[in-house]
Structures are given as structure tokens and as C-alpha cells.
Write a protein that holds these residues in place. Structure first.
Motif, PDB file in Angstrom:
ATOM      1  N   ASN A 147       7.533  25.717 -17.940  1.00  0.00           N
ATOM      2  CA  ASN A 147       8.806  25.608 -18.907  1.00  0.00           C
ATOM      3  C   ASN A 147       9.739  24.446 -18.009  1.00  0.00           C
ATOM      4  OD1 ASN A 147       9.007  27.615 -20.990  1.00  0.00           O
ATOM      5  ND2 ASN A 147       8.726  28.985 -19.200  1.00  0.00           N
TER       6      ASN A 147
ATOM      7  N   GLY B  99       8.826  21.574 -18.205  1.00  0.00           N
ATOM      8  CA  GLY B  99       8.658  20.264 -19.202  1.00  0.00           C
ATOM      9  C   GLY B  99       9.855  20.369 -20.114  1.00  0.00           C
ATOM     10  N   PRO B 100      10.064  21.585 -20.937  1.00  0.00           N
ATOM     11  CA  PRO B 100      11.104  21.574 -21.830  1.00  0.00           C
ATOM     12  C   PRO B 100      12.532  21.461 -21.197  1.00  0.00           C
ATOM     13  CG  PRO B 100       9.887  23.643 -21.740  1.00  0.00           C
ATOM     14  CD  PRO B 100       9.171  22.689 -20.902  1.00  0.00           C
TER      15      PRO B 100
ATOM     16  N   TYR C 282      12.832  17.820 -20.834  1.00  0.00           N
ATOM     17  CA  TYR C 282      13.061  16.951 -21.704  1.00  0.00           C
ATOM     18  C   TYR C 282      14.526  17.132 -22.384  1.00  0.00           C
ATOM     19  CZ  TYR C 282      12.785  16.218 -26.976  1.00  0.00           C
ATOM     20  OH  TYR C 282      13.021  15.697 -28.045  1.00  0.00           O
TER      21      TYR C 282
ATOM     22  N   THR D 151       6.558  10.336 -26.134  1.00  0.00           N
ATOM     23  CA  THR D 151       6.437  11.311 -25.295  1.00  0.00           C
ATOM     24  C   THR D 151       5.497  12.434 -25.805  1.00  0.00           C
ATOM     25  OG1 THR D 151       8.924  11.359 -25.060  1.00  0.00           O
ATOM     26  CG2 THR D 151       8.040  13.277 -24.356  1.00  0.00           C
TER      27      THR D 151
ATOM     28  N   VAL E 288       2.371  14.123 -23.548  1.00  0.00           N
ATOM     29  CA  VAL E 288       2.179  15.496 -23.490  1.00  0.00           C
ATOM     30  C   VAL E 288       0.630  16.041 -24.021  1.00  0.00           C
ATOM     31  CG1 VAL E 288       2.929  17.766 -24.172  1.00  0.00           C
ATOM     32  CG2 VAL E 288       4.669  16.169 -23.502  1.00  0.00           C
TER      33      VAL E 288
ATOM     34  N   LEU F 204       2.402  23.067 -19.311  1.00  0.00           N
ATOM     35  CA  LEU F 204       3.542  21.946 -19.492  1.00  0.00           C
ATOM     36  C   LEU F 204       3.137  21.613 -20.983  1.00  0.00           C
ATOM     37  CD1 LEU F 204       5.493  20.351 -18.124  1.00  0.00           C
ATOM     38  CD2 LEU F 204       3.772  18.472 -17.642  1.00  0.00           C
TER      39      LEU F 204
ATOM     40  N   CYS G  51       4.399  24.642 -23.327  1.00  0.00           N
ATOM     41  CA  CYS G  51       5.558  25.156 -23.356  1.00  0.00           C
ATOM     42  C   CYS G  51       6.515  23.828 -23.874  1.00  0.00           C
ATOM     43  CB  CYS G  51       6.397  25.298 -22.116  1.00  0.00           C
ATOM     44  SG  CYS G  51       5.353  26.815 -21.197  1.00  0.00           S
ATOM     45  N   THR G  52       6.114  22.712 -23.629  1.00  0.00           N
ATOM     46  CA  THR G  52       7.104  21.715 -24.077  1.00  0.00           C
ATOM     47  C   THR G  52       6.833  21.335 -25.650  1.00  0.00           C
ATOM     48  OG1 THR G  52       6.710  20.449 -21.981  1.00  0.00           O
ATOM     49  CG2 THR G  52       7.535  18.978 -23.517  1.00  0.00           C
TER      50      THR G  52
ATOM     51  N   LEU H 175       9.341  20.043 -28.584  1.00  0.00           N
ATOM     52  CA  LEU H 175       9.106  18.682 -28.947  1.00  0.00           C
ATOM     53  C   LEU H 175       8.332  18.591 -30.375  1.00  0.00           C
ATOM     54  CD1 LEU H 175       9.275  15.658 -28.188  1.00  0.00           C
ATOM     55  CD2 LEU H 175       7.226  16.185 -26.599  1.00  0.00           C
TER      56      LEU H 175
END
Length: 487
Positions: free
Chosen positions: A123, A125-126, A129, A145, A149, A188, A191-192, A196
Motif C-alpha cells: 500500500n 505504492g498507492p 502515487y 506509470t 507498475v 505493490l 495495490c497500486t 491507478l
């Protein structure tokens, strides 16, 4: 005044499709009028507040049955499915491979709870971002991006294939350190994707959000099918290994070796991640795909404002209370579905036998993409239906938690009807939850702004809280007791 120019995808010099525009704000931009962002029209005087809140008796259609899907490009549908596969594939595959991983891991059957915590580290990652998009003067380009990812997710699966069984001593105790670190990077990617990938799909017409969610469901189904082919889940046979002096037989449960090992499994996941990467690359660059963009203005990296299109339904704006309600609801649903269900499913269904456990695990995974596929033909945006489905999911959640808490002797554990009930409960629960989450996401997409980013962020927050809570409940309390598989 704002300057408008055509939005350019990652690596694309021109945009020939033309329906999507990026907004570049300048210092002399006037702040938007609050009226431009009104979330609901004036309520009718005779309706109660609860009636308005849940849209009871609203003039719009609560559910729309589409025997034939709307005008759509099936190529874009397929690419959206490929893209969706790249969301939770690595994380789902790691957990599905647990029956083999625990045989080599020093943590044993405590490994799932450790991995759940590693997933929550993803988390970061988000969070990173979202912070960059909100506070940095230079916004991230979503197109590039997503490329990064997806590459992180693919490389993580590849490295896991070769290093999953490498251990290291931490505080004097051996741990699966390589697996933990690689799971963090795999998570990563996963979760992202919530903050995204899903907002990126918001630039397409509404119907493609459904096929994206089908792909996300397949990110759990495809590893499950691969594991079934591999031979994971076979109950094994009780074999006579010794006889006591009194003549009593000693039996041992022996399972058939898998058809291929964990390394091959993760290499298959790597190939699927490459497929997801190719799908996204084509989705982001093909002129055919860009023709399927909605009429939308994109500003500040990921803020969407939708225009009106002849072939798109007009979106009803939510009140502030409804908006908050849906965010809290998807957070609560994610707390249980993403954070807890995977950790308690074995406690809930294993006492009814290995066949019941494997059926509940397999059918619940299948229920996810099936529910999303149904949404292509049975489309709904009613808060009333979302609320009713959430209540049903809550009742089923109470049942599976009860069976898990009473393990190893839950109600009807020694009867066939008990096994049928628990398998049915898990299948319906995951299907209803998937259908409800898709309904909430569809409603929130139509609100524009950063609604899909908020949905993703709240989803990950709920998932993190649930995973941490269930980790301590399993490892530091006597609430859940595992059923033993004995001959």
C-alpha cells in the motif's frame, strides 16, 4: 483561462480519436463555481430523507437488462480483460500456491498471515502515487506509470519462480525473506492498481469498466485453474505405514506429488503478466481503442469531468451523504473481502472435509468473474439494490465467520448438508460482493472528479485494516483453531 489540448497517451505522439481532452491549469484560472460540481438536484418535498438517500422510488431505472450489449468494440473488451488480469494475479497466485509453499517455508501454516502483512506493505505504492498527484507541481503521467507498475509485477513473478524457497535468519529465526520481499513488490503492483488502473479505465466508456473487472476476477481464476492442473487440492490417500503390537494399523495421509513444481507455476504467472502488459500497451496506443474513449476532461493527472454522449446514459449526481455512504460501504466490504476472507476460509470450510474446502475455494474464485460477466447484461446503478446486496453479503459473512470461529467443530460439521451450506455460502458471498463492488464503482465513476481514485484508496485502506486485524486474531489469540486432516 484554461488551455485545452488533446490528451496524449504514453509514448504516443498524436491522438487521432479526439474525444478525450486534458486540461492544463494556469495561474490565472478562476476557481470553479460550486454549482458546477453540485452533487444532486433539489429533493422532492414529500420524500423522506432516507428515501432520498437510498433513491427509493427515484424516477431513474434501478436496473437495466441488456440482452444485447451496447455498441462496443470487442477488441477493446478483450484488451481490457487482459489489462485487468494484471492487477492481483501475482498476489492471488502466491496465496493459491500456499499448500506447496508451506511445506518448504520455516513459518509453516503461519505463512499466510505473514504474507497478508507483506501485501499491506504494498500500500506504500498507492500512498506515494496519491501524494505525488496531490502535492507535487509536476503530476505523474498515468500511461507511463502503469507501464512501470506492470513491469514491477511481471519481474516480481519471474524472480519469485527462482527465489521463493530462499531463507535467511532474522532475530535468530529462519524466515522466507526472499518470498516476503518479492511479495511486497508483487503487492505493490496489485495495490497500486486500485488507484491507478481503475481510474485509467475511467477515460473509456462505461461498459469497458465491466470487462476490466472481469479481467480482475480472472486474476484469481487463472491461477486457481493452473493450480488444479498442477494437482494442488487433491485430498490424498490414507496409507497403512505400520502396525502396533496390538495389531492396530497406523495410517498416514499421503498426497500425490504435483504435476509441476512451484517454479513452473510462477513462470506461468510471469507469462500471464506479460500478456497483461501487452494488452495494456495496445489499449493505450491503438487508434481503435481511443475511439472508445468517453467524452471526458482529465485534469491534474487523474481528475475526470464527463461530458454528455449520445450513447452513454446520463449520470445522476449523488448528494454528499450518498457519496460518503458509498465510500464507507466499499471500505467495509473491502475490509472483509480483501482483508479477511482469504485468511479465514480454511478455518470455515476445512472442518467439513477437504472436498468441501477445495470446492468452496474454487467456486468462490469462479464466482468473481461470473458476477462481473453478469453485469454486462444485468446493469444496475441503484443505491437501493446496492444496499440490499450489502445486507445479504453481511448475513453470509456472519455465517462464514461463525463456522470459522467454531472450528474445528462448527455446526453440522459431520453432515453432508453442512458441507453443502458452507460451499454455497462462500460461493454466493464472493459473487454478491463482486457484483456489489462493481455496482458501487460504476456509480462512482459517473461522478467524475477523483471519485475512482477515492474508491481505490478506500478499498486499500479497508483491506489493510482487515488484513492486520485478522493477522493478530489468528496468530495471537485462540479465536481460530485449525481442523486437522487425519486418517
Amino acid at each position: 483561462m484554461s488551455r485545452y489540448q488533446r490528451n496524449r497517451g504514453a509514448g504516443s505522439p498524436t491522438n487521432t480519436a479526439g474525444p478525450v481532452y486534458g486540461v492544463i491549469s494556469t495561474l490565472d484560472d478562476a476557481s470553479p463555481s460550486p454549482a458546477d460540481f453540485a452533487r444532486c438536484s433539489s429533493p422532492e418535498a414529500k420524500k423522506s430523507e432516507l428515501s432520498l438517500f437510498l433513491n427509493w422510488g427515484g424516477p431513474h431505472k434501478n436496473m437495466e437488462i441488456n440482452p444485447k450489449p451496447r455498441n462496443r468494440s470487442w477488441i477493446v473488451d478483450v484488451l481490457a480483460i487482459f489489462f485487468g488480469i494484471g492487477t492481483w494475479l501475482g498476489v492471488n497466485g502466491t496465496f493459491i500456491q500456499l499448500p506447496l509453499l508451506v511445506d518448504e517455508a520455516p513459518e509453516g501454516w503461519s505463512l499466510p498471515s505473514y504474507l497478508s502483512v507483506m501485501v499491506q506493505i504494498g500500500n506504500l505504492g498507492p500512498l506515494l502515487y496519491t501524494a505525488i498527484q496531490k502535492y507535487s507541481p509536476k503530476k505523474l503521467n498515468d500511461g507511463w506509470t502503469i507501464h512501470g507498475v506492470l513491469l514491477v509485477g511481471a519481474i516480481s513473478c519471474l524472480l519469485t519462480a527462482f527465489f521463493y524457497n530462499k531463507t535467511a535468519s532474522v532475530a535468530g529465526t529462519d524466515h522466507s525473506l526472499a518470498l516476503f520481499l518479492l511479495t511486497c513488490f508483487t503487492a505493490l503492483n496489485a495495490c497500486t492498481s486500485s488507484v491507478l488502473f481503475m481510474p485509467y479505465m475511467g477515460r473509456f466508456k462505461e461498459q469497458y469498466m465491466v470487462t476490466y473487472f472481469i479481467g480482475e476476477g480472472l486474476s484469481g481464476l487463472l491461477p486457481s485453474v493452473t493450480a488444479l492442473i498442477q494437482g494442488i487440492g487433491e485430498s490424498g490417500d490414507c496409507v497403512l505405514v505400520n502396525v502396533t503390537e496390538s495389531g492396530e494399523g497406523v495410517y498416514e495421509l499421503q498426497k500425490t506429488p504435483p504435476r509441476f513444481d512451484t517454479r513452473v507455476f510462477f513462470l506461468i504467472l510471469f507469462a500471464l503478466m506479460v500478456l497483461a502488459y501487452v494488452g495494456y500497451t495496445l489499449l493505450n496506443s491503438l487508434p481503435l481503442a481511443r475511439k472508445e474513449y468517453a467524452q471526458v476532461t482529465v485534469s491534474e493527472g487523474n481528475k475526470y469531468v464527463y461530458g454528455e454522449a449520445d450513447n452513454q446514459p446520463k449520470a445522476e449526481k449523488l448528494s454528499k451523504g450518498q457519496y460518503t455512504y458509498l465510500l464507507l460501504l466499499i471500505g467495509a466490504i473491502s475490509l472483509f473481502s480483501n482483508g479477511m476472507f482469504g485468511s479465514i476460509q480454511s478455518y470455515s470450510s476445512a472442518p467439513y472435509g477437504s472436498q468441501a474446502y477445495h470446492l468452496s475455494a474454487t467456486l468462490s474464485v469462479i464466482a468473481n468473474p461470473v458476477a462481473c460477466f453478469m453485469a454486462m447484461f444485468l446493469h444496475f446503478t441503484s443505491l437501493r439494490i446496492i444496499t440490499v446486496l450489502s445486507i445479504l453479503a453481511g448475513l453470509l459473512t456472519s455465517y462464514v465467520f461463525t463456522t470459522a470461529a467454531l472450528s474445528p467443530l462448527p455446526p453440522l460439521h459431520d453432515q453432508t448438508v453442512g458441507a453443502v451450506l458452507v460451499v454455497t455460502a462462500w460461493t454466493l458471498l464472493v459473487g454478491i460482493v463482486s457484483y456489489t463492488k462493481l455496482g458501487i464503482t460504476t456509480v462512482m465513476r459517473a461522478q467524475g472528479g477523483q471519485s475512482l481514485v477515492w474508491v481505490g484508496a478506500i478499498t486499500q485502506l479497508g483491506s489493510a485494516i482487515g488484513a492486520v486485524a485478522i493477522f493478530f486474531a489468528i496468530n495471537y489469540s485462540d479465536l481460530f483453531q485449525a481442523a486437522q486432516s487425519n486418517c
